[in-house]
Design an enzyme around this catalytic site. Structure first.
Site, PDB file in Angstrom:
ATOM      1  N   ASP A 163       1.104  -1.003  -0.072  1.00 21.26           N
ATOM      2  CA  ASP A 163       0.039   0.084   0.016  1.00 21.26           C
ATOM      3  C   ASP A 163       0.830   1.353  -0.051  1.00 21.26           C
ATOM      4  O   ASP A 163       1.338   1.551   0.904  1.00 21.26           O
ATOM      5  CB  ASP A 163      -0.775  -0.022   1.081  1.00 21.26           C
ATOM      6  CG  ASP A 163      -1.786  -1.088   1.100  1.00 21.26           C
ATOM      7  OD1 ASP A 163      -1.788  -2.152   0.623  1.00 21.26           O
ATOM      8  OD2 ASP A 163      -3.218  -0.942   1.694  1.00 21.26           O
ATOM      9  N   LYS A 231      -6.855   3.107  -3.772  1.00 18.95           N
ATOM     10  CA  LYS A 231      -7.359   3.448  -2.177  1.00 18.95           C
ATOM     11  C   LYS A 231      -7.549   4.613  -1.787  1.00 18.95           C
ATOM     12  O   LYS A 231      -6.760   5.589  -2.086  1.00 18.95           O
ATOM     13  CB  LYS A 231      -6.130   2.704  -1.435  1.00 18.95           C
ATOM     14  CG  LYS A 231      -6.519   2.806   0.182  1.00 18.95           C
ATOM     15  CD  LYS A 231      -5.371   1.933   0.873  1.00 18.95           C
ATOM     16  CE  LYS A 231      -5.543   2.069   2.412  1.00 18.95           C
ATOM     17  NZ  LYS A 231      -4.350   1.472   3.024  1.00 18.95           N
ATOM     18  N   LYS A 267     -10.223   0.120  -2.899  1.00 22.16           N
ATOM     19  CA  LYS A 267     -10.117   0.122  -1.481  1.00 22.16           C
ATOM     20  C   LYS A 267     -10.548   1.461  -0.657  1.00 22.16           C
ATOM     21  O   LYS A 267      -9.536   2.181  -0.551  1.00 22.16           O
ATOM     22  CB  LYS A 267      -8.948  -0.504  -0.986  1.00 22.16           C
ATOM     23  CG  LYS A 267      -8.648  -0.762   0.598  1.00 22.16           C
ATOM     24  CD  LYS A 267      -7.335  -1.198   0.963  1.00 22.16           C
ATOM     25  CE  LYS A 267      -7.152  -1.164   2.483  1.00 22.16           C
ATOM     26  NZ  LYS A 267      -5.761  -1.736   2.690  1.00 22.16           N
TER      27      LYS A 267
END
Length: 331
Positions: A163, A231, A267
């Site tokens: 991430d 995300k 996400k």
């Protein structure tokens, strides 16, 4: 350019090599994307949030949401013991009920990846992914070589997913090609010799991007650079995932697949704490993207406290009684 309906598909992009040939070319493309009608977008997100999901559909949605959670601990006080406990919970969320699905991933800092990998294997959770934040999370303020070293260390330790957080200062200053090249470089650092490459999730920090147009531009920029998942946020700022800013990203991945044939995951992270919240997001995914994205490979929740509420609501559906927070672990 006049603002468009929030559901208006973006025009097909030219070849990626042409779009990213220069800062000017990338800027022309990103600023040529349809503008977001903020009023229409927020009304659509609110309307989708009113859908009522009951009985068997609710039970299915709860289990699906559990299977989509990236169970997360990202604190300076994290210890190996805390990480092992989190892994045990991710593999067996309710020790009294083996029918509860495992979570999708355990998300930790790079120095905890090896511990997480070992703990998941010991708990019977080899199929649970290990996700690691990297690239000077959460600020993104570091030299590129430091970010790449951070990423390579996590991948070498066994991370299945990375991430990364974009440099919001560069993005907001219009240095789009710099952000693009950084994402590409981190994507290359996710390569693993003799094994499957780590998947790359690219975090925008929507609360700092300020406008829906910027979120749409960041979505396309990251996808052009090779993001596997986009995300919303780090969970470390005041404004994280919201239904409206997530809806912009859902529409972007829909339009990107229509234009390129490539499917990218989404996400939302930060602020999603209740079963009701999670189901609202699943309804949105179903309405905007359809069944193709209703799978942990393509949609995740970045959460730490959501799992407990899902478990309590699941117990209520199963037994008819609401157990309360004393019957689930405190993370």
């Amino acid at each position: 350019m006049p603002a468009t309906s929030p559901t208006t598909p973006a025009a097909s992009p030219p070849a990626p090599a042409d779009v990213t040939a220069s800062d000017a070319a990338l800027r022309r493309f990103l600023h040529g994307l349809p503008g977001v009608d903020a009023v229409g977008l927020e009304a659509r997100a609110a309307q989708l949030g009113t859908r009522s999901i009951k009985t068997t559909a609710k039970a299915y949605a709860i289990d699906l949401a559990i299977s989509m959670i990236d169970l997360t601990t990202l604190e300076g006080a994290d210890t190996p013991g805390k990480v092992r406990a989190l892994c045990a919970k991710g593999v067996r969320p309710d020790p009294t009920d083996r029918s509860v699905p495992k979570v999708a991933a355990i998300c930790v800092y790079p120095d905890m990846v090896a511990t997480t990998k070992e703990a998941l294997a010991a708990a019977g959770g080899r199929d649970v992914k290990v996700a690691s934040v990297a690239t000077a999370f959460p600020s993104g303020r570091a030299a590129l070589d430091v970010k790449l070293a951070d990423t390579r260390d996590a991948v070498l330790a066994g991370a299945d997913e990375i991430d990364m957080v974009i440099d919001r200062g560069a993005f907001l200053s219009g240095r789009y090609l710099q952000v693009f090249e950084e994402i590409r470089a981190v994507k290359e650092a996710c390569a693993r010799t003799g094994g499957e490459d780590a998947h790359l999730k690219v975090i925008f920090e929507n609360g700092e991007l300020s406008t829906y147009d910027n979120i749409r531009r960041a979505s396309w920029l990251a996808m052009l650079a090779g993001a596997d998942v986009i995300k919303t946020s780090t969970g470390k700022v005041a404004v994280n995932a919201t239904p409206a800013n997530t809806l912009v990203m859902l529409e972007a991945v829909r339009d990107f697949r229509a234009a390129t044939g490539t499917q990218v995951g989404v996400k939302p992270a930060g602020g999603i704490r209740t079963t009701k919240d999670a189901i609202r997001y699943l309804v949105m995914v179903n309405e905007v993207l359809g069944d193709d994205w209703l799978h942990p490979d393509w949609f995740r929740f970045g959460a730490s406290s959501l799992l407990n509420d899902l478990l309590m609501q699941r117990q209520k559906l199963t037994t008819g009684r609401y157990s309360g927070p004393d019957y689930v672990t405190v993370d």
